[in-house]
Design an enzyme around this catalytic site. Structure first.
Site, mmCIF file in Angstrom:
data_model
loop_
_atom_site.group_PDB
_atom_site.id
_atom_site.type_symbol
_atom_site.label_atom_id
_atom_site.label_comp_id
_atom_site.label_asym_id
_atom_site.label_seq_id
_atom_site.Cartn_x
_atom_site.Cartn_y
_atom_site.Cartn_z
ATOM 1 N N GLU A 19 -3.130 51.311 21.670
ATOM 2 C CA GLU A 19 -2.680 50.978 20.313
ATOM 3 C C GLU A 19 -2.398 52.261 19.560
ATOM 4 O O GLU A 19 -3.228 53.186 19.546
ATOM 5 C CB GLU A 19 -3.756 50.171 19.583
ATOM 6 C CG GLU A 19 -3.432 49.886 18.114
ATOM 7 C CD GLU A 19 -4.541 49.115 17.420
ATOM 8 O OE1 GLU A 19 -5.187 48.269 18.080
ATOM 9 O OE2 GLU A 19 -4.780 49.371 16.209
ATOM 10 N N GLU A 39 -2.142 53.235 8.469
ATOM 11 C CA GLU A 39 -3.016 52.214 7.910
ATOM 12 C C GLU A 39 -3.540 52.721 6.580
ATOM 13 O O GLU A 39 -3.742 53.928 6.393
ATOM 14 C CB GLU A 39 -4.195 51.920 8.830
ATOM 15 C CG GLU A 39 -3.832 51.282 10.157
ATOM 16 C CD GLU A 39 -5.058 51.045 11.012
ATOM 17 O OE1 GLU A 39 -5.532 49.897 11.063
ATOM 18 O OE2 GLU A 39 -5.562 52.027 11.608
#
Length: 400
Positions: free
Chosen positions: A277, A282
């Site tokens: 990932e 974020e």
């Protein structure tokens, strides 16, 4: 004797016919006309003192024994004549026996950071040729990448030396292309993070060239029911290596968790985190001035490992204007950037006792989560709806 007489008789019949045929005019053969096509140049805008120059080559599929002539004219697309390029029209000729002719059109350079733009050149009035490709779309790349940001935030060029743009979405349409995107549905037991939102395709829109993902509180204080959208390119657009730029303005309120990230295309076969990932960006709402870049890996969930770093801006927050979140990804190496500032990188040496999973294709995910283990639930003071606005996604890869 009788055979010889018969031969003489046949000869007397055929000779006049042969002579008559020899006297007929030959049937003229119309030569096959060559095909004519124009190339599609990509050129950098340049500056006011040294503007770029778009050079076009018009080619024939074969040489012809007569001159080939045609007219050309420019036409606006997103670029405007007089503002972004010098409009032009004229007539040209490819001499007999030759196969190409070239001409140029000047651009209007400046020092203003902006998107790449396009105009077209159309060929018409062809003589002694047939049209194979008579329309050329010219891509004007912005090369003002080192200049200060625009009023509404940072922007990156749509062209880099030694890279080609292999896929992009500028979100200029009215609907998301189902051939490129999927919409996740439901809550899926909190998506492994105790998230509170239900994903639906209803919480997105395309507005003014932006993809808007909206998180809403559809319930009440007594019974919160949050909705949002989570959009993926799984099975439709997956990429391995290159530079990836995503320009976005992200919400910054407590309990919000916007993310722009990637998951290995082999997720269905090996599961997470073995697929790898890559979190390009974020943000947790209680830290509105800080974004985080991360990588997750591990041959099983029990062996999950991760590493990350953050970059902060002050006194601004990430919901006030657009920023560009990027990765530079090659074999055995990934680097994270915010507005072209390097702040994090990883190599196989960072994997510890686990394999490096990032040498296979990955797909995109764009979402706004509500709640979850990292940000926690939104308090009553968080105002809904909250929106993430994505201006563009661009994927560049080396030309070699």
């Amino acid at each position: 004797m009788r055979l010889s007489a018969e031969i003489r008789r046949i000869s007397l019949i055929l000779l006049p016919l042969i002579a008559l045929a020899a006297c007929k005019e030959p049937v003229p053969v119309t030569p096959e006309l060559p095909g004519l096509s124009i190339d599609e140049p990509t050129v950098l805008e340049g500056s006011a003192s040294a503007p770029g120059l778009a050079e076009f080559t018009v080619s024939l599929s074969k040489a012809f024994d007569q001159a080939v002539t045609f007219d050309y004219a420019t036409q606006d697309l997103s670029a405007q004549a007089g503002i972004d390029y010098r409009g032009a029209r004229g007539s040209l000729s490819i001499p007999a026996g030759q196969t190409t002719v070239s001409f140029t059109i000047s651009l209007v350079g400046d020092e203003i950071r902006e998107r790449g733009e396009t105009f077209e050149v159309l060929l018409s009035q062809l003589v002694n040729a047939t049209g194979t490709k008579t329309r050329s779309v010219v891509n004007i790349g912005d090369d003002d990448a080192t200049l200060p940001k625009e009023a509404d935030g940072y922007i990156t060029p749509n062209m880099y030396p030694e890279f080609s743009l292999v896929w992009a979405d500028e979100f200029d349409g009215t609907t998301m292309d189902p051939g490129q995107y999927n919409f996740e549905q439901g809550n899926n037991n909190g998506w492994g993070n105790k998230e509170l939102e239900y994903y639906t395709s209803n919480n997105h829109s395309l507005t003014d060239g932006k993809l808007i993902i909206e998180a809403r509180n559809e319930g009440s204080a007594a019974s919160p029911y949050y909705t949002s959208s989570r959009i993926t390119t799984q099975g439709k657009k997956e990429f391995q290596y290159g530079r990836i730029d995503i320009r976005a303005k992200v919400p910054a309120a407590r309990g919000l968790w916007p993310a722009l990230w990637m998951i290995g295309g082999n997720f269905g076969q090996v599961g997470w985190p073995a697929c790898g990932e890559i979190d390009i960006m974020e943000l947790v709402g209680q830290n509105p001035s800080t974004v985080v870049g991360s990588a997750h890996w591990g041959s099983s969930a029990a062996l999950h490992r991760y590493k990350n770093n953050s970059i902060s801006i002050s006194p601004d927050t990430y919901d006030e204007e657009y920023h560009v979140f990027s990765i530079a990804w090659r074999r055995d190496y990934i680097a994270w950037y915010m507005d072209d500032q390097l702040y994090f990188s990883i190599t196989p040496a960072d994997m510890g006792d686990q394999p490096w999973p990032f040498n296979t294709p990955q797909f995109f995910i764009m979402n706004v989560a509500v709640g979850g283990e990292w940000p926690g639930p939104p308090p009553a003071t968080t105002v809904f709806p909250q929106r993430m606005s994505v201006d563009y996604v661009r994927v560049f890869q080396h030309t070699d």
